[in-house]
Design an enzyme around this catalytic site. Structure first.
Site, mmCIF file in Angstrom:
data_model
loop_
_atom_site.group_PDB
_atom_site.id
_atom_site.type_symbol
_atom_site.label_atom_id
_atom_site.label_comp_id
_atom_site.label_asym_id
_atom_site.label_seq_id
_atom_site.Cartn_x
_atom_site.Cartn_y
_atom_site.Cartn_z
ATOM 1 N N HIS A 158 0.187 5.036 6.995
ATOM 2 C CA HIS A 158 -1.261 4.868 6.800
ATOM 3 C C HIS A 158 -1.949 5.445 8.037
ATOM 4 O O HIS A 158 -2.691 4.758 8.741
ATOM 5 C CB HIS A 158 -1.608 3.396 6.560
ATOM 6 N N TYR B 148 -12.671 3.682 -5.141
ATOM 7 C CA TYR B 148 -13.922 3.106 -4.641
ATOM 8 C C TYR B 148 -15.138 3.586 -5.424
ATOM 9 O O TYR B 148 -16.066 2.830 -5.644
ATOM 10 C CB TYR B 148 -14.106 3.431 -3.149
ATOM 11 N N GLU C 31 -3.286 8.011 1.004
ATOM 12 C CA GLU C 31 -4.476 8.873 0.990
ATOM 13 C C GLU C 31 -4.326 10.114 1.852
ATOM 14 O O GLU C 31 -5.155 10.399 2.718
ATOM 15 C CB GLU C 31 -5.708 8.073 1.438
ATOM 16 N N ASN D 297 -6.187 4.339 -5.136
ATOM 17 C CA ASN D 297 -7.226 3.748 -4.287
ATOM 18 C C ASN D 297 -8.552 4.204 -4.860
ATOM 19 O O ASN D 297 -8.906 5.380 -4.786
ATOM 20 C CB ASN D 297 -7.094 4.230 -2.834
ATOM 21 N N GLU E 23 -5.864 0.000 -3.705
ATOM 22 C CA GLU E 23 -7.095 -0.330 -2.981
ATOM 23 C C GLU E 23 -8.256 -0.278 -3.957
ATOM 24 O O GLU E 23 -8.296 0.581 -4.846
ATOM 25 C CB GLU E 23 -7.404 0.658 -1.840
ATOM 26 N N ARG F 47 -0.030 -5.813 0.185
ATOM 27 C CA ARG F 47 0.227 -4.441 0.622
ATOM 28 C C ARG F 47 -0.159 -4.304 2.096
ATOM 29 O O ARG F 47 -1.302 -4.598 2.467
ATOM 30 C CB ARG F 47 -0.599 -3.456 -0.232
HETATM 31 C C1 BGP Z 1 -9.474 4.073 2.384
HETATM 32 C C2 BGP Z 1 -8.424 3.764 3.397
HETATM 33 C C3 BGP Z 1 -8.499 2.393 3.954
HETATM 34 C C4 BGP Z 1 -9.890 1.829 4.102
HETATM 35 C C5 BGP Z 1 -10.786 2.142 2.929
HETATM 36 C C6 BGP Z 1 -12.235 1.848 3.146
HETATM 37 O O1 BGP Z 1 -9.795 5.406 2.466
HETATM 38 O O2 BGP Z 1 -7.121 3.938 2.879
HETATM 39 O O3 BGP Z 1 -7.736 2.387 5.128
HETATM 40 O O4 BGP Z 1 -10.439 2.111 5.337
HETATM 41 O O5 BGP Z 1 -10.685 3.466 2.534
HETATM 42 O O6 BGP Z 1 -12.855 2.906 3.777
HETATM 43 P P1 BGP Z 1 -13.898 2.713 4.919
HETATM 44 O O7 BGP Z 1 -13.209 1.898 5.962
HETATM 45 O O8 BGP Z 1 -14.236 4.083 5.393
HETATM 46 O O9 BGP Z 1 -15.046 2.031 4.302
#
Ligand code: BGP
Length: 473
Positions: A120, A297, A166, A295, A374, A76
């Site tokens: 992006h 986290y 995002e 995405n 992600e 990607r």
């Molecule tokens: C998401 C974005 C990415 C990447 C990732 C990690 O929000 O789509 O581009 O940056 O987060 O975030 P960070 O770089 O703030 O740790």
């Protein structure tokens, strides 16, 4: 027993143009809002910027060779709009198109499915200056013009397309926190920019149907599933509010073509609701996605925030643990740390079960296939003697999240693929080069690009084994 990963499951990795390419003014590229923003004093960690980034623009062949060696079956990446249209519209810049054509051809030759993100965050600066970018309805036609140029060029080669990356996270930073360009703090402008982004998203999906009839398209959403801090009714209500305002506001609009009712009613009362013109709902409903990019986290835990409570906005951009990121809207919700979850050095909760919950919530609500576009762990990595990087913490993180994907699939979720963030180390928008996510270490720091040499981390070899066994390891 867990459902095995199906044949054809996309074993990916992800990146974004501004974070890897560099070559910020090469071959006719125009400036993006990020090219300008990162050069303003004090906006990023130690003034880090993407002028050189990890120089993927000039080292693309080497990077694709590494992807092939790792065994990736998908990659990607995003296209930089101002590389294609230096001032946002008009005639396409052939040199920019040619770069992406070479990348796509190299991926296909290596047996890697391209997953192309149209946006992006690197909006052409010219459109920001001319009419305020996403705050003006003219952005819809300009975005469509840009996307159609890519559809026409790559329809035969690219099957998977991500429309907007995002939108929620980017606009929250851009118009509420003031940490992404254009760096304002104004909720009315926030909802206006989002409304135009929704219309632009649906407009290009409708155009996609004509130009790429066999392709699949959807937005990638930063989904942080909400948890209630307790089962007290006030916390449960805060949790419902958070889910509606921080998640369904975007996802329902993408997938149902309408705003969620309770949030819209609230914003109409506060005067923050966007100006929904006649015909807008029809536009939204004519451009529904084929899949949702997830995405993921961390999860976020919410508690009650009374009407006279705090508007909090705090983020950790240093990696010094303990800043406790927080946000809140009086009368709706505020975030609170979850005592059950460990956190990264950037205070992000580590919660693989949250990914299983995320995938199930989305699959049940929208009945669409999902793709993890992600997921990853940003940490300080240490380059050791003999070019070794022992990132066992990243392996643990990814292994647990991959297991959560498999559990979600066993729960009935249709998952197209898994694209961890990121393939190589990249520029983190606000956290600089010290926050590393890659399978491949890049030898550089904030101010010194050094030799930019590529070094396989331990996680590279781990993921190689996972892919070779189709997820059995
Ligand atoms: C998401 C974005 C990415 C990447 C990732 C990690 O929000 O789509 O581009 O940056 O987060 O975030 P960070 O770089 O703030 O740790």
């Amino acid at each position: 027993r867990l459902t095995p990963f199906p044949q054809g499951f996309l074993w990916g990795a992800a990146s974004a143009a501004y974070q890897v390419e560099g070559a910020h003014d090469a071959d006719g590229k125009g400036p993006s809002v990020w090219d300008v923003f990162t050069h303003l004093p004090g906006k990023t960690f130690q003034g880090s910027n993407g002028d050189v980034a990890v120089d993927h623009y000039h080292r693309m062949e080497e990077d694709v060779a590494l992807m092939k060696e790792m065994g990736l079956t998908a990659y990607r990446f995003s296209v930089s709009w101002p590389r294609i249209f230096p001032t946002g519209r008009g005639e396409a810049n052939e040199a920019g198109m040619a770069f992406y054509e070479r990348l796509i051809d190299a991926l296909i030759a290596a047996g890697i499915e391209p997953v192309l993100t149209l946006y992006h965050w690197d909006l052409p600066q010219a459109l920001q200056e001319e009419y305020g970018g996403w705050e003006d309805r003219r952005i819809i036609a300009d975005f469509e013009h840009y996307c159609v140029a890519l559809f026409q060029r790559f329809a035969g080669k690219v099957k998977y397309w991500v429309s907007l990356n995002e939108q929620n996270y980017n606009t929250t930073n851009a118009y509420q926190l003031g940490t992404h360009p254009p760096a304002v703090q104004d909720r009315k402008r926030f909802f206006t920019a989002n409304h135009h982004a929704f219309l632009a998203n649906a407009t290009v999906i409708a155009a996609f149907r004509k130009h790429v009839p066999n392709g699949l398209i959807g937005p990638s959403f930063a989904y942080s599933p909400a948890y209630p801090a307790s089962s007290a009714p006030a916390d449960m209500l805060a949790f419902e509010n958070a889910e509606e305002f921080t998640n369904w506001w975007w996802l329902d609009t993408y997938c149902f073509g309408r705003y969620p009712q309770a949030a819209l009613a609230w914003l109409q009362k506060t005067g923050e609701a966007p100006d929904i013109q006649p015909g807008d709902v029809a536009i939204l409903q004519a451009g529904l996605p084929d899949f949702v990019g997830v995405n993921y986290y961390y999860t976020t835990t919410f508690t009650d925030n009374p009407r006279d409570g705090a508007t909090m906005q705090r983020i950790n951009t240093t990696g010094q643990k303990g800043t406790t990121p927080s946000s809140g809207v009086p009368g709706l919700y505020r975030t609170t740390p979850n005592p059950h979850l460990p956190t990264s050095n950037w205070d992000w909760a580590i919660d693989p079960t949250g990914l299983r919950i995320a995938l199930r919530r989305l699959a049940s609500r929208y009945d669409l296939p999902l793709m993890v576009t992600e997921n990853g762990l940003g940490e300080f990595d240490k380059l050791e003697a003999g070019d070794k990087v022992h990132d066992d913490y990243r392996i643990d993180y990814l292994r647990a999240h991959l297991q959560a994907c498999q559990e979600a699939m066993s729960d009935g979720v249709q998952l197209l693929g898994y694209c961890p963030w990121s393939f190589t180390d990249i520029l983190s928008w606000l956290n600089g080069y010290q926050k590393r996510y890659g399978f491949v270490y890049i030898n550089r720091d904030e101010t010194d690009a050094k030799d930019l040499r590529r070094i396989r981390k331990d996680s590279f070899f781990w993921y190689q084994t996972v892919i070779a066994s189709n997820g059995q390891k």
